[in-house]
Design an enzyme around this catalytic site. Structure first.
Site, PDB file in Angstrom:
ATOM      1  N   LYS A 143      44.207 -29.217 -31.601  1.00 55.29           N
ATOM      2  CA  LYS A 143      45.484 -28.719 -31.748  1.00 55.29           C
ATOM      3  C   LYS A 143      44.999 -27.331 -32.576  1.00 55.29           C
ATOM      4  CE  LYS A 143      50.214 -28.572 -31.744  1.00 55.29           C
ATOM      5  NZ  LYS A 143      50.893 -29.008 -30.569  1.00 55.29           N
ATOM      6  N   ASP A 166      48.648 -33.024 -27.811  1.00 52.35           N
ATOM      7  CA  ASP A 166      49.879 -33.540 -27.385  1.00 52.35           C
ATOM      8  C   ASP A 166      50.081 -33.472 -25.970  1.00 52.35           C
ATOM      9  OD1 ASP A 166      49.888 -30.574 -27.543  1.00 52.35           O
ATOM     10  OD2 ASP A 166      51.866 -30.344 -27.921  1.00 52.35           O
ATOM     11  N   ASP A 178      41.299 -41.403 -33.199  1.00 57.32           N
ATOM     12  CA  ASP A 178      41.709 -42.837 -33.385  1.00 57.32           C
ATOM     13  C   ASP A 178      42.835 -42.960 -32.550  1.00 57.32           C
ATOM     14  OD1 ASP A 178      42.223 -45.094 -34.765  1.00 57.32           O
ATOM     15  OD2 ASP A 178      43.805 -43.917 -35.845  1.00 57.32           O
ATOM     16  N   TYR A 184      40.301 -38.183 -42.441  1.00 55.13           N
ATOM     17  CA  TYR A 184      39.747 -39.575 -42.978  1.00 55.13           C
ATOM     18  C   TYR A 184      38.831 -39.470 -44.102  1.00 55.13           C
ATOM     19  CZ  TYR A 184      41.092 -42.731 -39.022  1.00 55.13           C
ATOM     20  OH  TYR A 184      42.162 -43.410 -38.152  1.00 55.13           O
ATOM     21  N   ASP A 210      43.585 -45.539 -28.928  1.00 58.35           N
ATOM     22  CA  ASP A 210      44.478 -46.368 -28.736  1.00 58.35           C
ATOM     23  C   ASP A 210      45.294 -46.151 -27.441  1.00 58.35           C
ATOM     24  OD1 ASP A 210      43.649 -47.809 -30.924  1.00 58.35           O
ATOM     25  OD2 ASP A 210      45.656 -47.970 -31.621  1.00 58.35           O
TER      26      ASP A 210
HETATM   27  C1  IPM Z   1      40.104 -47.935 -35.498  1.00 60.27           C
HETATM   28  C2  IPM Z   1      40.809 -48.693 -36.497  1.00 60.27           C
HETATM   29  C3  IPM Z   1      40.472 -47.996 -37.941  1.00 60.27           C
HETATM   30  C4  IPM Z   1      40.537 -46.467 -37.740  1.00 60.27           C
HETATM   31  C5  IPM Z   1      41.346 -48.798 -39.080  1.00 60.27           C
HETATM   32  C6  IPM Z   1      41.359 -50.012 -39.211  1.00 60.27           C
HETATM   33  C7  IPM Z   1      40.458 -47.912 -40.403  1.00 60.27           C
HETATM   34  O1  IPM Z   1      42.144 -48.211 -36.258  1.00 60.27           O
HETATM   35  O2  IPM Z   1      38.845 -48.465 -35.632  1.00 60.27           O
HETATM   36  O3  IPM Z   1      40.449 -47.122 -34.497  1.00 60.27           O
HETATM   37  O4  IPM Z   1      41.681 -45.888 -38.049  1.00 60.27           O
HETATM   38  O5  IPM Z   1      39.364 -45.925 -37.340  1.00 60.27           O
HETATM   39 MN    MN Z   2      42.458 -47.253 -34.268  1.00 60.10          MN
END
Ligand code: IPM
Ligand code: MN
Length: 339
Positions: free
Chosen positions: A183, A216, A240, A132, A244
């Protein structure tokens, strides 16, 4: 005793952002916390209106608050008027980097009926470095010989402060365990740095167990055996993706909260639900405010409002009913009644 009035910058943002943020603030108020808010009109709608994303002066103003609450940022899916990265890099990452919010803390609690039912774990994601950081560039753009590089920045300083935070969290967790996810078998340079730092910091936390998973494999474990985790520490991109997935297995990102923090309290930390703007359900009372409310709990913990944080967290945990039937207002009302 006079109560401290916390100053909170509110960036409702786009789509359902303002709705869930308003609900969260209502709950915070009902918990007896004193605060004063100032609204900041930032996000996709603002950008489309006058081209403004975020400037130095606004960033400096944000820094002066005790905390920042953010709803959601982003255009509707399919709206191609904003090129990728404009808001992500220009607004969200600019705040994370500019305010040195080097920890992205994302706790997960597996709700009933989810794959990870009953699990409690957290992802501690490094929030200012890794892929990032923006290292790289492009050469011979648009030609058959185009070159695009996108490096991953891992500093000893950045990795160590993140790993240390994970140990601090683990020490206070029900199960004192830190799992590094990386990794290391392929990303050998960065992986080696993370592994050595983990081993070194561990020496200061003898009571905290450590473990390591390749990223993974961690994706399989999160689905098949999430109970193994307590605190996962990982780099920006892995964090990130994993958060999710963690959101999905614990009940959906409608529940997932996050705290972008500078634990040293230099400047304002930023609290936001993991979910996005969901433009398709704006104004329909269908937005689930629980992630925003749980993000507010993290904010209150950060502000030292432990009692209010605990009572809201309890109300969220005890929440029952069908979120899709109750809707934003029904969920909020139930939380208010439980306080
Ligand atoms: C998160 C989001 C952000 C990230 C995006 C919107 C830049 O996906 O907060 O997880 O990748 O960090
Ligand atoms: Mn995210």
């Amino acid at each position: 005793m006079t109560q401290h009035v916390h100053s909170i910058a509110v960036i409702g943002g786009d789509g359902i952002g303002p709705e869930v943020t308003a609900a969260a603030l209502e709950v915070v108020q009902a918990a007896g916390v004193s605060f004063a808010t100032e609204q900041f009109d930032l996000g996709a709608a603002r950008y489309l209106r006058d081209g403004f994303v975020l400037d130095d002066a606004t960033l400096e103003r944000l820094r002066g608050f005790d905390a920042i609450m953010l709803g959601a940022i982003g255009p509707a899916i399919g709206d191609t008027r904003i090129s990728g990265g404009t808001l992500e890099r220009g607004l969200l990452l600019r705040m994370r980097f500019g305010l040195d919010l080097y920890i992205n803390y994302r706790p997960f609690h597996g709700v009933d009926g989810s794959l990870a039912q009953g699990c409690d774990f957290a992802v501690v994601r490094e929030n200012t470095e890794g892929p990032y950081a923006g290292e790289g560039g492009v050469l011979r753009y648009g030609t058959p010989h185009e070159i695009a590089t996108q490096g991953s920045v891992n500093t000893r300083f950045g990795v160590e402060r993140c790993v240390r935070y994970a140990f601090e969290r683990a020490q206070r967790a029900a199960r004192p365990k830190v799992t590094l996810v990386h990794k290391t078998n392929v990303l050998t340079f960065a992986g080696d740095l993370w592994s050595r730092v983990l081993a070194e910091v561990k020496l200061d936390y003898p009571e905290v167990e450590v473990d390591y998973n390749h990223v993974d494999a961690a994706c399989i474990y999160l689905v098949e055996d999430p109970h193994r985790y307590s605190v996962i520490v990982t780099d920006n991109l892995f964090g990130d993706i994993l958060s999710d997935l963690a959101g999905a297995v614990t009940g959906g990102i409608g529940y997932a909260a996050s705290a972008n923090i500078n634990p040293n309290k230099f400047g304002a930390s930023l609290f936001e639900p993991v979910h996005g703007a969901a433009h398709d359900i704006v104004g329909t009372n269908r937005a689930n405010p629980l992630a925003a409310v749980s993000s507010a709990v993290l904010m209150l913990e950060y502000l030292g409002e432990d009692d209010a944080a605990a009572s809201i967290a309890r109300a969220v945990r005890d929440f029952e009913g069908d979120v899709s039937i109750l809707g934003t207002s029904g969920i909020t009302t139930q939380l208010l009644e439980r306080l």
